[in-house]
Design a protein around this motif. Structure first.
Motif, PDB file in Angstrom:
ATOM      1  N   ALA A 150       1.060  -0.902   0.031  1.00 22.96           N
ATOM      2  CA  ALA A 150      -0.259  -0.021   0.122  1.00 22.96           C
ATOM      3  C   ALA A 150       0.881   1.257  -0.057  1.00 22.96           C
ATOM      4  O   ALA A 150       0.941   2.238  -0.369  1.00 22.96           O
ATOM      5  N   ARG A 151       2.422   1.193   0.729  1.00 18.78           N
ATOM      6  CA  ARG A 151       2.839   2.029   0.785  1.00 18.78           C
ATOM      7  C   ARG A 151       3.752   2.713  -0.748  1.00 18.78           C
ATOM      8  O   ARG A 151       3.401   3.538  -1.340  1.00 18.78           O
ATOM      9  N   GLU A 158       1.783   1.403  -3.240  1.00 23.80           N
ATOM     10  CA  GLU A 158       1.345   2.027  -4.486  1.00 23.80           C
ATOM     11  C   GLU A 158       1.234   4.121  -3.595  1.00 23.80           C
ATOM     12  O   GLU A 158       1.076   4.338  -5.059  1.00 23.80           O
ATOM     13  N   ARG A 159       1.069   4.288  -2.871  1.00 26.82           N
ATOM     14  CA  ARG A 159       0.692   5.535  -2.338  1.00 26.82           C
ATOM     15  C   ARG A 159       2.198   6.151  -2.645  1.00 26.82           C
ATOM     16  O   ARG A 159       1.822   7.375  -3.852  1.00 26.82           O
ATOM     17  N   GLU A 160       3.047   6.088  -3.088  1.00 24.87           N
ATOM     18  CA  GLU A 160       4.505   6.742  -3.386  1.00 24.87           C
ATOM     19  C   GLU A 160       4.647   6.522  -4.826  1.00 24.87           C
ATOM     20  O   GLU A 160       4.737   7.609  -5.532  1.00 24.87           O
ATOM     21  N   ALA A 171       2.127   7.267  -6.811  1.00 20.31           N
ATOM     22  CA  ALA A 171       0.806   8.023  -6.838  1.00 20.31           C
ATOM     23  C   ALA A 171       1.163   8.726  -7.407  1.00 20.31           C
ATOM     24  O   ALA A 171       0.196  10.701  -7.396  1.00 20.31           O
ATOM     25  N   GLU A 172       1.884   9.324  -5.954  1.00 19.17           N
ATOM     26  CA  GLU A 172       2.494  10.830  -6.146  1.00 19.17           C
ATOM     27  C   GLU A 172       3.182  11.237  -6.987  1.00 19.17           C
ATOM     28  O   GLU A 172       3.689  10.811  -7.361  1.00 19.17           O
TER      29      GLU A 172
END
Length: 308
Positions: A297-298, A300-302, A304-305
């Motif tokens: 999840a981390r 994927e967040r990174e 998407a940033e």
């Protein structure tokens, strides 16, 4: 009732991880890393290794591994399984779940660490034909037998007591071949048919044998020094493991499915109830899986940033 559940949870955690205060530090460290790992959510490996039937599978794997005198010699001569059986168990669990749920760099590092430990494990054994042979734990043939016994045990246990495997048996064998390669197994099986053929080869060539040392180890596996409150459940899991063995291996080990005369008792069903009970105490998701999901999840967040 909650007191009993808490006590049981503590005993189970201490047995499996060597830590009775919750998840050990190495589990939380799996949240770090730069990729999803070799497998990932939805894989056959996550499915097979995510169920509580892995406890029973571990017992089954140890029984089958003990049939190879070379693999058995390494355990009997170099491990402290009698004095510290759960320390060895915790180390094995750490490797399995690091490879299953860690990122690829961590999985490789854990495997290299085990290989370095194995370099010191060497000696001699008498093979199934009465010939004295030198061995090291990293010998490709011994590593292969350990890999086969593990793969077969976890696959059969998942098929009988676990959830449906994504992609079926072939998918699991193919995926877990990666773990074999990390342990320098040459050409590990990549299908259920190859797994069966390679395991049968050891029987056909007469490489498996039962000695007094084998029987001693089997007696220990049957009655390990568990906390009193865990013993009844463990006996049910042991009998479940026995019923799941290849009949040829079961016969060699001198084990038989529990029964009254010719009538077998429902050991598999009882083992399933015990596994359900363990799930009720520990939960049905491993701590390493939760750590891996947090890592993914981390990432994927990174991803998407927006770039700075």
């Amino acid at each position: 009732m909650s007191f009993v559940t808490d006590a049981l949870r503590t005993r189970l955690q201490a047995t499996f991880t060597g830590n009775d205060q919750g998840s050990p530090a190495w589990v939380h460290e799996l949240e770090r890393g730069d990729d999803a790992g070799f497998f990932g959510p939805g894989s056959a490996t996550w499915s097979v290794h995510g169920g509580n039937q892995t406890i029973l599978a571990g017992v089954r794997a140890l029984l089958v591994q003990a049939l190879h005198p070379g693999a058995l010699a390494g355990v009997a001569d170099h491990s402290r399984y009698r004095e510290d059986p759960f320390g060895r168990l915790a180390g094995t669990i750490r490797w399995i779940y690091t490879v299953s749920h860690g990122d690829t760099a961590t999985a490789r590092g854990a495997s290299e660490w085990v290989l370095r430990l194995h370099e010191k494990v060497r000696g001699q054994y008498v093979d199934g034909h009465g010939v004295t042979r030198d061995y090291t734990a990293n010998d490709p043939d011994l590593a292969r037998w350990v890999h086969l016994a593990f793969t077969d045990a976890f696959l059969r246990s998942a098929e009988r007591w676990g959830d449906p495997i994504p992609g079926g048996a072939d998918a699991y064998v193919r995926e877990w071949a990666t773990a074999g390669e990390l342990m320098r197994v040459e050409d590990p099986p990549r299908s259920e048919a190859e797994l069966r053929a390679q395991m049968d080869g050891y029987l056909d060539r007469g490489e498996l044998v039962v000695t007094p040392r084998t029987r001693e180890v089997v007696r220990f596996i049957r009655n390990p020094p568990l906390a009193r409150m865990l013993r009844p459940g463990y006996q049910a899991l042991f009998q479940g493991a026995v019923t799941s063995l290849d009949p040829r291996h079961r016969s060699m080990l001198g084990l038989r499915a529990p029964g009254i005369g010719p009538v077998e008792l429902p050991a598999g069903r009882v083992a399933g109830l015990v596994l359900d009970g363990i799930g009720g105490v520990l939960g049905n998701q491993t701590g390493t899986e939760r750590a891996a999901l947090a890592r993914i999840a981390r990432l994927e967040r990174e991803a998407a940033e927006p770039a700075a």
